[in-house]
Design a protein around this motif. Structure first.
Motif, PDB file in Angstrom:
ATOM      1  N   PHE A 156     -14.582  -8.678  39.850  1.00 26.50           N
ATOM      2  CA  PHE A 156     -15.420  -7.692  39.683  1.00 26.50           C
ATOM      3  C   PHE A 156     -14.923  -6.464  38.832  1.00 26.50           C
ATOM      4  CE2 PHE A 156     -16.327  -9.679  43.847  1.00 26.50           C
ATOM      5  CZ  PHE A 156     -17.819  -9.543  43.868  1.00 26.50           C
ATOM      6  N   ASN A 157     -15.900  -5.899  38.256  1.00 22.84           N
ATOM      7  CA  ASN A 157     -15.233  -4.771  37.178  1.00 22.84           C
ATOM      8  C   ASN A 157     -15.440  -3.431  37.836  1.00 22.84           C
ATOM      9  OD1 ASN A 157     -15.073  -6.833  34.936  1.00 22.84           O
ATOM     10  ND2 ASN A 157     -17.608  -6.557  34.671  1.00 22.84           N
ATOM     11  N   ASN A 158     -14.548  -2.760  37.389  1.00 22.80           N
ATOM     12  CA  ASN A 158     -14.651  -1.356  37.835  1.00 22.80           C
ATOM     13  C   ASN A 158     -14.035  -1.260  39.327  1.00 22.80           C
ATOM     14  OD1 ASN A 158     -15.271  -0.208  35.393  1.00 22.80           O
ATOM     15  ND2 ASN A 158     -17.464  -0.592  35.727  1.00 22.80           N
ATOM     16  N   VAL A 159     -13.337  -2.008  39.795  1.00 30.65           N
ATOM     17  CA  VAL A 159     -12.511  -1.876  41.185  1.00 30.65           C
ATOM     18  C   VAL A 159     -10.899  -1.435  40.947  1.00 30.65           C
ATOM     19  CG1 VAL A 159     -14.312  -3.104  42.324  1.00 30.65           C
ATOM     20  CG2 VAL A 159     -12.478  -4.233  41.645  1.00 30.65           C
ATOM     21  N   PRO A 160     -10.576  -1.140  41.912  1.00 29.47           N
ATOM     22  CA  PRO A 160      -8.925  -0.873  41.815  1.00 29.47           C
ATOM     23  C   PRO A 160      -8.432  -2.208  41.484  1.00 29.47           C
ATOM     24  CG  PRO A 160      -9.981   0.317  43.547  1.00 29.47           C
ATOM     25  CD  PRO A 160     -10.853  -0.476  43.145  1.00 29.47           C
ATOM     26  N   GLU A 161      -7.296  -1.965  40.575  1.00 28.56           N
ATOM     27  CA  GLU A 161      -6.524  -3.183  40.340  1.00 28.56           C
ATOM     28  C   GLU A 161      -5.485  -3.478  41.369  1.00 28.56           C
ATOM     29  OE1 GLU A 161      -5.127  -3.104  36.232  1.00 28.56           O
ATOM     30  OE2 GLU A 161      -7.122  -3.159  35.378  1.00 28.56           O
ATOM     31  N   THR A 162      -5.562  -4.090  42.218  1.00 27.74           N
ATOM     32  CA  THR A 162      -4.912  -4.064  43.653  1.00 27.74           C
ATOM     33  C   THR A 162      -5.071  -5.307  44.433  1.00 27.74           C
ATOM     34  OG1 THR A 162      -3.840  -3.376  45.624  1.00 27.74           O
ATOM     35  CG2 THR A 162      -6.026  -2.820  44.990  1.00 27.74           C
ATOM     36  N   THR A 163      -4.328  -6.117  45.235  1.00 29.41           N
ATOM     37  CA  THR A 163      -4.763  -7.114  46.096  1.00 29.41           C
ATOM     38  C   THR A 163      -4.616  -6.676  47.595  1.00 29.41           C
ATOM     39  OG1 THR A 163      -2.224  -8.111  46.182  1.00 29.41           O
ATOM     40  CG2 THR A 163      -3.638  -9.036  44.578  1.00 29.41           C
ATOM     41  N   ASN A 164      -4.387  -5.306  47.852  1.00 25.99           N
ATOM     42  CA  ASN A 164      -4.294  -4.864  49.247  1.00 25.99           C
ATOM     43  C   ASN A 164      -5.877  -4.856  49.549  1.00 25.99           C
ATOM     44  OD1 ASN A 164      -1.607  -4.423  49.169  1.00 25.99           O
ATOM     45  ND2 ASN A 164      -1.694  -2.577  48.413  1.00 25.99           N
ATOM     46  N   TRP A 165      -6.117  -5.537  50.566  1.00 27.79           N
ATOM     47  CA  TRP A 165      -7.571  -5.561  50.999  1.00 27.79           C
ATOM     48  C   TRP A 165      -8.110  -4.140  51.564  1.00 27.79           C
ATOM     49  CZ3 TRP A 165      -9.449  -4.276  56.125  1.00 27.79           C
ATOM     50  CH2 TRP A 165      -8.424  -3.960  57.004  1.00 27.79           C
ATOM     51  N   TYR A 166      -7.223  -3.075  52.260  1.00 29.67           N
ATOM     52  CA  TYR A 166      -7.594  -2.097  52.748  1.00 29.67           C
ATOM     53  C   TYR A 166      -7.968  -1.169  51.685  1.00 29.67           C
ATOM     54  CZ  TYR A 166      -2.516  -1.332  52.248  1.00 29.67           C
ATOM     55  OH  TYR A 166      -1.183  -1.332  51.703  1.00 29.67           O
TER      56      TYR A 166
END
Length: 231
Positions: A146-156
């Motif tokens: 997805f575009n424009n979401v935080p670049e992280t793998t932390n689900w929370y």
């Protein structure tokens, strides 16, 4: 709590989950999501007690919130994609099973009353949450899905973002600030939009119509009874 009012409690629990997620995301650090989700998971557990407490599987389902909370807190202390995946999968199973039991009571038992209409609303909320969990799984494992979401793998961290995106998609508002970027995520997005529209136009409208019809029949029956008595 009984089958006459159980969906009132489930509605409150789901509302707390959605509103609490937004508040924690707005005013606190991302780790506060764990506190909110832990308390809400217990609330959900109490709420769904009235839905399937007679089920043989229910005593095993009691373990789900505790396991989810344990994995959720575990992912705070380690940066482990596997832990995030396990937490999300457990949440997905929990909400899928709860949605199934809710749909079973709403669609296939007894007459239509106000509690069942509340149940239909709960089911709509759970659809949005289920898709949000699926989007989190896609983003974690197929970055960037997805575009424009935080670049992280932390689900929370991702969960509040996809809660918002999921309900925007479910209601077909389509603001466009978050968008799918790979074919698989696009499939999930347009399926959610289609299911959301079919659900509102067919199921909820049918339930409300059936309830109004029952109320009209009861009113007509009372009026006829009164006329017979006066004669």
């Amino acid at each position: 709590m009984s089958h006459r009012d159980n969906f009132l409690y489930l509605t409150i629990a789901l509302t707390l989950l959605l509103f609490g997620t937004a508040l924690c995301h707005q005013f606190f650090s991302s780790n506060m999501q764990h506190v909110m989700q832990a308390s809400t998971m217990f609330t959900l557990l109490i709420s769904v007690w009235g839905i399937d407490s007679q089920s043989q599987f229910f005593k095993y389902k009691l373990l789900f919130p505790f396991v989810i909370i344990a994995f959720s807190w575990f992912t705070v202390f380690i940066d482990n994609t596997m832990g995030d995946n396990v937490t999300l999968i457990l949440m997905l199973v929990f909400f899928l099973f709860t949605a199934f039991k809710t749909a079973k009571q709403v669609l296939f038992s007894g007459v239509i009353d106000s509690n069942k209409i509340l149940g239909a609303i709960c089911l709509y909320f759970m659809m949005g949450i289920i898709w949000a969990i699926l989007y989190c799984l896609l983003q974690i494992n197929l970055t960037p899905a997805f575009n424009n979401v935080p670049e992280t793998t932390n689900w929370y961290v991702l969960f509040p973002e996809f809660i918002y995106f999921s309900f925007v998609t479910l209601t077909t508002l389509g603001f466009g600030d978050i968008s799918p970027s790979i074919p698989l995520s696009r499939v999930f997005v347009y399926f959610e939009a289609v299911v959301g529209q079919l659900y509102l136009t067919i199921l909820v409208a049918s339930l409300v119509g059936a309830r109004l019809n029952i109320m009209h029949q009861n009113h007509s029956s009372n009026q006829t009874h009164k006329r017979n008595e006066s004669e």
